[in-house]
Scaffold this motif. Structure first.
Motif, PDB file in Angstrom:
ATOM      1  N   GLU A  29       0.817  -1.209   0.000  1.00 28.50           N
ATOM      2  CA  GLU A  29       0.000   0.000   0.000  1.00 28.50           C
ATOM      3  C   GLU A  29       0.852   1.262   0.000  1.00 28.50           C
ATOM      4  OE1 GLU A  29      -2.439  -0.497   3.428  1.00 28.50           O
ATOM      5  OE2 GLU A  29      -3.564  -2.154   2.551  1.00 28.50           O
ATOM      6  N   CYS A  30       2.155   1.130   0.143  1.00 27.25           N
ATOM      7  CA  CYS A  30       3.062   2.279   0.176  1.00 27.25           C
ATOM      8  C   CYS A  30       3.447   2.686  -1.244  1.00 27.25           C
ATOM      9  CB  CYS A  30       4.329   1.944   0.961  1.00 27.25           C
ATOM     10  SG  CYS A  30       4.032   1.652   2.697  1.00 27.25           S
ATOM     11  N   TYR A  31       3.547   3.995  -1.445  1.00 29.01           N
ATOM     12  CA  TYR A  31       3.967   4.519  -2.736  1.00 29.01           C
ATOM     13  C   TYR A  31       5.445   4.199  -2.957  1.00 29.01           C
ATOM     14  CZ  TYR A  31       5.205   7.733  -6.444  1.00 29.01           C
ATOM     15  OH  TYR A  31       5.671   8.247  -7.616  1.00 29.01           O
ATOM     16  N   GLY A  32       5.780   3.773  -4.165  1.00 24.85           N
ATOM     17  CA  GLY A  32       7.168   3.549  -4.532  1.00 24.85           C
ATOM     18  C   GLY A  32       7.606   2.102  -4.516  1.00 24.85           C
ATOM     19  N   ILE A  33       6.769   1.213  -4.002  1.00 24.04           N
ATOM     20  CA  ILE A  33       7.145  -0.202  -4.001  1.00 24.04           C
ATOM     21  C   ILE A  33       6.502  -0.882  -5.214  1.00 24.04           C
ATOM     22  CG2 ILE A  33       5.279  -0.903  -2.469  1.00 24.04           C
ATOM     23  CD1 ILE A  33       7.255  -2.975  -1.295  1.00 24.04           C
ATOM     24  N   VAL A  34       7.327  -1.602  -5.966  1.00 23.08           N
ATOM     25  CA  VAL A  34       6.845  -2.317  -7.149  1.00 23.08           C
ATOM     26  C   VAL A  34       6.398  -3.713  -6.759  1.00 23.08           C
ATOM     27  CG1 VAL A  34       7.495  -3.232  -9.407  1.00 23.08           C
ATOM     28  CG2 VAL A  34       8.317  -0.988  -8.683  1.00 23.08           C
ATOM     29  N   GLY A  78      13.194   6.161  -9.733  1.00 29.10           N
ATOM     30  CA  GLY A  78      12.899   7.581  -9.622  1.00 29.10           C
ATOM     31  C   GLY A  78      12.398   8.000  -8.252  1.00 29.10           C
ATOM     32  N   THR A  79      12.168   7.054  -7.367  1.00 27.65           N
ATOM     33  CA  THR A  79      11.733   7.401  -6.014  1.00 27.65           C
ATOM     34  C   THR A  79      12.950   7.379  -5.090  1.00 27.65           C
ATOM     35  OG1 THR A  79      11.214   5.097  -5.486  1.00 27.65           O
ATOM     36  CG2 THR A  79       9.411   6.467  -6.303  1.00 27.65           C
ATOM     37  N   LYS A  80      12.860   8.118  -4.008  1.00 28.44           N
ATOM     38  CA  LYS A  80      13.953   8.156  -3.040  1.00 28.44           C
ATOM     39  C   LYS A  80      13.847   6.918  -2.153  1.00 28.44           C
ATOM     40  CE  LYS A  80      16.395  11.279  -0.047  1.00 28.44           C
ATOM     41  NZ  LYS A  80      16.458  12.619   0.512  1.00 28.44           N
ATOM     42  N   ILE A  81      14.844   6.070  -2.201  1.00 24.09           N
ATOM     43  CA  ILE A  81      14.806   4.772  -1.532  1.00 24.09           C
ATOM     44  C   ILE A  81      14.621   4.915  -0.030  1.00 24.09           C
ATOM     45  CG2 ILE A  81      16.162   2.704  -1.016  1.00 24.09           C
ATOM     46  CD1 ILE A  81      17.339   2.946  -3.833  1.00 24.09           C
ATOM     47  N   SER A  82      15.308   5.864   0.586  1.00 25.38           N
ATOM     48  CA  SER A  82      15.203   6.015   2.042  1.00 25.38           C
ATOM     49  C   SER A  82      13.794   6.424   2.471  1.00 25.38           C
ATOM     50  CB  SER A  82      16.223   7.025   2.548  1.00 25.38           C
ATOM     51  OG  SER A  82      15.977   8.309   2.001  1.00 25.38           O
ATOM     52  N   VAL A  83      13.134   7.261   1.689  1.00 23.45           N
ATOM     53  CA  VAL A  83      11.763   7.686   2.021  1.00 23.45           C
ATOM     54  C   VAL A  83      10.796   6.525   1.867  1.00 23.45           C
ATOM     55  CG1 VAL A  83       9.870   9.213   1.339  1.00 23.45           C
ATOM     56  CG2 VAL A  83      12.207  10.098   1.448  1.00 23.45           C
ATOM     57  N   VAL A  84      10.936   5.765   0.791  1.00 21.52           N
ATOM     58  CA  VAL A  84      10.064   4.604   0.573  1.00 21.52           C
ATOM     59  C   VAL A  84      10.270   3.585   1.687  1.00 21.52           C
ATOM     60  CG1 VAL A  84       9.529   2.683  -0.979  1.00 21.52           C
ATOM     61  CG2 VAL A  84       9.970   4.945  -1.920  1.00 21.52           C
ATOM     62  N   ALA A  85      11.525   3.327   2.062  1.00 23.69           N
ATOM     63  CA  ALA A  85      11.816   2.360   3.123  1.00 23.69           C
ATOM     64  C   ALA A  85      11.234   2.821   4.457  1.00 23.69           C
ATOM     65  CB  ALA A  85      13.319   2.141   3.249  1.00 23.69           C
TER      66      ALA A  85
END
Length: 118
Positions: A29-34, A78-85
């Motif tokens: 449900e989080c933005y940025g995860i494929v 294109g997403t910031k990995i630390s923010v998605v994590a």
């Protein structure tokens, strides 16, 4: 071993597979995860798991009444990995503690790859 919740009526046992499914569903449900990949890479190759196999990308360890989770994810290009994590950690921790009443000790995110999501 399964998670155990004791109350005045008896014990509730929650299997690791259930915890893995809750964690994988919450993180999608989080933005940025494929999606998720297998727990270990084979010769550097990463395979995107289908929706019914997403819990194969989650490793669950239970000690007493705490849960440790390790997620193997593929992040959108294109997403910031630390923010998605950070978003994944917050969402999974909140969802697991709300649904199971088990305390989450730690959540590790292993980024296995980056993919262009069409």
């Amino acid at each position: 071993m399964s998670g155990t919740i004791a109350n005045k009526y008896g014990n509730i046992y929650i299997d690791k597979e259930v915890i893995a499914k809750i964690a994988s569903q919450a993180s999608t449900e989080c933005y940025g995860i494929v999606g998720f990949s297998y727990k270990s890479k084979v010769d550097g190759l990463v395979e995107l798991l289908k929706k019914e196999n997403m819990s194969n990308g989650v490793k669950v360890e239970i000690e007493e009444d705490t849960v440790s989770i390790e997620l193997f994810v593929i992040i959108q290009y294109g997403t910031k990995i630390s923010v998605v994590a950070d978003n994944i950690i917050d969402r999974v921790k909140y969802t697991l503690e709300k649904m199971t009443s088990l305390k989450v000790r730690k959540i590790d995110i292993n980024v296995q790859g980056v993919r262009v999501n069409k």
